[in-house]
Design a protein around this motif. Structure first.
Motif, PDB file in Angstrom:
ATOM      1  N   UNK A 111       0.832  -1.201   0.000  1.00  0.00           N
ATOM      2  CA  UNK A 111       0.000   0.000   0.000  1.00  0.00           C
ATOM      3  C   UNK A 111       0.867   1.252   0.000  1.00  0.00           C
ATOM      4  N   UNK A 112       1.939   1.244   0.775  1.00  0.00           N
ATOM      5  CA  UNK A 112       2.839   2.398   0.810  1.00  0.00           C
ATOM      6  C   UNK A 112       3.476   2.626  -0.557  1.00  0.00           C
ATOM      7  N   UNK A 113       3.843   1.565  -1.234  1.00  0.00           N
ATOM      8  CA  UNK A 113       4.406   1.675  -2.580  1.00  0.00           C
ATOM      9  C   UNK A 113       3.393   2.286  -3.539  1.00  0.00           C
ATOM     10  N   UNK A 114       2.135   1.842  -3.422  1.00  0.00           N
ATOM     11  CA  UNK A 114       1.091   2.373  -4.293  1.00  0.00           C
ATOM     12  C   UNK A 114       0.870   3.866  -4.043  1.00  0.00           C
ATOM     13  N   UNK A 115       0.883   4.268  -2.781  1.00  0.00           N
ATOM     14  CA  UNK A 115       0.718   5.685  -2.459  1.00  0.00           C
ATOM     15  C   UNK A 115       1.872   6.498  -3.031  1.00  0.00           C
ATOM     16  N   UNK A 116       3.084   5.975  -2.899  1.00  0.00           N
ATOM     17  CA  UNK A 116       4.250   6.683  -3.425  1.00  0.00           C
ATOM     18  C   UNK A 116       4.175   6.834  -4.938  1.00  0.00           C
ATOM     19  N   UNK A 117       3.687   5.826  -5.618  1.00  0.00           N
ATOM     20  CA  UNK A 117       3.610   5.866  -7.078  1.00  0.00           C
ATOM     21  C   UNK A 117       2.517   6.807  -7.575  1.00  0.00           C
ATOM     22  N   UNK A 118       1.436   6.913  -6.824  1.00  0.00           N
ATOM     23  CA  UNK A 118       0.334   7.756  -7.271  1.00  0.00           C
ATOM     24  C   UNK A 118       0.461   9.195  -6.786  1.00  0.00           C
ATOM     25  N   UNK A 119       1.192   9.403  -5.689  1.00  0.00           N
ATOM     26  CA  UNK A 119       1.372  10.734  -5.155  1.00  0.00           C
ATOM     27  C   UNK A 119       0.242  11.214  -4.272  1.00  0.00           C
ATOM     28  N   UNK A 120      -0.781  10.405  -4.091  1.00  0.00           N
ATOM     29  CA  UNK A 120      -1.948  10.816  -3.286  1.00  0.00           C
ATOM     30  C   UNK A 120      -2.669   9.552  -2.848  1.00  0.00           C
ATOM     31  N   UNK A 121      -2.808   9.332  -1.529  1.00  0.00           N
ATOM     32  CA  UNK A 121      -3.460   8.090  -1.077  1.00  0.00           C
ATOM     33  C   UNK A 121      -4.887   7.938  -1.573  1.00  0.00           C
ATOM     34  N   UNK A 122      -5.536   9.060  -1.887  1.00  0.00           N
ATOM     35  CA  UNK A 122      -6.908   8.970  -2.389  1.00  0.00           C
ATOM     36  C   UNK A 122      -6.967   8.321  -3.764  1.00  0.00           C
ATOM     37  N   UNK A 123      -5.830   8.211  -4.429  1.00  0.00           N
ATOM     38  CA  UNK A 123      -5.761   7.592  -5.751  1.00  0.00           C
ATOM     39  C   UNK A 123      -5.448   6.100  -5.668  1.00  0.00           C
ATOM     40  N   UNK A 124      -5.440   5.563  -4.454  1.00  0.00           N
ATOM     41  CA  UNK A 124      -5.187   4.138  -4.224  1.00  0.00           C
ATOM     42  C   UNK A 124      -6.487   3.493  -3.747  1.00  0.00           C
ATOM     43  N   UNK A 125      -6.814   2.372  -4.341  1.00  0.00           N
ATOM     44  CA  UNK A 125      -8.044   1.649  -3.993  1.00  0.00           C
ATOM     45  C   UNK A 125      -7.728   0.183  -3.733  1.00  0.00           C
ATOM     46  N   UNK A 126      -8.184  -0.312  -2.591  1.00  0.00           N
ATOM     47  CA  UNK A 126      -8.111  -1.736  -2.309  1.00  0.00           C
ATOM     48  C   UNK A 126      -9.477  -2.376  -2.492  1.00  0.00           C
ATOM     49  N   UNK A 127      -9.512  -3.541  -3.133  1.00  0.00           N
ATOM     50  CA  UNK A 127     -10.758  -4.282  -3.318  1.00  0.00           C
ATOM     51  C   UNK A 127     -10.537  -5.697  -2.791  1.00  0.00           C
ATOM     52  N   UNK A 128     -11.371  -6.128  -1.866  1.00  0.00           N
ATOM     53  CA  UNK A 128     -11.193  -7.467  -1.318  1.00  0.00           C
ATOM     54  C   UNK A 128     -12.398  -7.921  -0.530  1.00  0.00           C
ATOM     55  N   UNK A 129     -12.354  -9.185  -0.108  1.00  0.00           N
ATOM     56  CA  UNK A 129     -13.485  -9.754   0.627  1.00  0.00           C
ATOM     57  C   UNK A 129     -13.175 -10.004   2.095  1.00  0.00           C
ATOM     58  N   UNK A 130     -11.982  -9.594   2.561  1.00  0.00           N
ATOM     59  CA  UNK A 130     -11.630  -9.730   3.976  1.00  0.00           C
ATOM     60  C   UNK A 130     -11.058  -8.400   4.451  1.00  0.00           C
ATOM     61  N   UNK A 131     -11.675  -7.836   5.453  1.00  0.00           N
ATOM     62  CA  UNK A 131     -11.265  -6.511   5.901  1.00  0.00           C
ATOM     63  C   UNK A 131      -9.810  -6.483   6.367  1.00  0.00           C
ATOM     64  N   UNK A 132      -9.472  -7.312   7.344  1.00  0.00           N
ATOM     65  CA  UNK A 132      -8.132  -7.251   7.920  1.00  0.00           C
ATOM     66  C   UNK A 132      -7.054  -7.620   6.906  1.00  0.00           C
ATOM     67  N   UNK A 133      -7.305  -8.631   6.110  1.00  0.00           N
ATOM     68  CA  UNK A 133      -6.279  -9.126   5.203  1.00  0.00           C
ATOM     69  C   UNK A 133      -6.127  -8.275   3.947  1.00  0.00           C
ATOM     70  N   UNK A 134      -7.233  -7.810   3.404  1.00  0.00           N
ATOM     71  CA  UNK A 134      -7.202  -7.188   2.071  1.00  0.00           C
ATOM     72  C   UNK A 134      -7.303  -5.666   2.076  1.00  0.00           C
ATOM     73  N   UNK A 135      -7.819  -5.085   3.158  1.00  0.00           N
ATOM     74  CA  UNK A 135      -8.217  -3.679   3.086  1.00  0.00           C
ATOM     75  C   UNK A 135      -7.692  -2.800   4.209  1.00  0.00           C
TER      76      UNK A 135
END
Length: 236
Positions: free
Chosen positions: A162-186
């Motif tokens: 997630x930190x890598x994704x934020x660094x690449x996009x420059x804004x955490x709002x531009x990062x989206x997680x999609x998953x079916x388990x809260x703790x593991x995926x999101x």
């Protein structure tokens, strides 16, 4: 600036319970017939929303997916961790052989294919790399996925991703997680400031996702709006 979508695999990228059913069958091969019947029956009852058979652990009422139920039942049966890991590896091979039977998530491919070329879709999974490409091909996601992160070690391993994704996009709002388990995926994406879409199949209502539904399809309109204007106020 690009978007980054961190997409879970089983339970998210495609529809169906083939993977966990294969795992339950492989674990059942390691125990006596009575216990094997309990494991298979318990897993099926959970996935089908039926009452837990006698002898199934309490996790039946709180688990977010079938893997949690099978793990609990195999622990209760005394299946060693190494044997369980071997059963999981075998089950992934079973999934590859039956990938033709998997169904795509309605609308997912169309949405992902419509993203800008600079946007990134990362498949983030604890599953081993072997067989992932075959499954993605079977459900029509090969072209949409830019990066496969297998053996991700979620939930802890998701923090760095997630930190890598934020660094690449420059804004955490531009990062989206999609998953079916809260703790593991999101949860780690949420902690990093990103958006989260929770496919809460069993309506556990865990965590604080940006959007939540029991299936992916009802979430897609919100995800389309996000991908069009990720800095806009969240519309739940």
């Amino acid at each position: 600036m690009p978007l980054a979508i961190l997409l879970d695999f089983d339970g998210t990228a495609y529809v169906g319970d083939l993977a966990v059913q294969a795992y339950a069958r492989r674990v059942a091969e390691l125990v006596d017939p009575t216990t094997a019947t309990l494991i298979i029956g318990g897993m099926r009852s959970f996935l089908e929303g039926r009452v837990a058979p006698p002898g199934v652990p309490d996790v039946f009422a709180t688990a977010e997916d079938g893997y949690e139920v099978v793990h609990a039942m195999s622990d209760g049966a005394g299946v060693p961790l190494d044997a369980r890991r071997a059963a999981y590896a075998q089950s992934r091979e079973d999934v590859v052989r039956s990938a033709f039977a998997l169904d795509a998530q309605p609308g997912l491919t169309d949405w992902l294919d419509g993203l800008d070329e600079s946007d990134q879709v990362w498949l983030v999974t604890n599953a081993p790399e072997a067989g992932i490409a075959e499954v993605l091909d079977a459900v029509g996601l090969t072209a949409a996925v830019d990066r496969i992160i297998s053996g991700a070690g979620k939930p802890d391993g998701l923090r760095a991703i997630a930190a890598d994704a934020v660094a690449r996009t420059g804004d955490p709002r531009r990062v989206l997680g999609i998953g079916d388990r809260w703790a593991a995926d999101l949860a780690a994406v949420h902690e990093a400031g990103g958006r989260t879409a929770h496919i809460d199949r069993f309506d556990r209502r865990l965590g604080t996702p940006t959007w939540r539904a029991t299936e992916l399809a009802p979430l897609l309109p919100a995800l389309v709006r996000w991908s069009t204007d990720p800095e806009a106020p969240v519309d739940r």
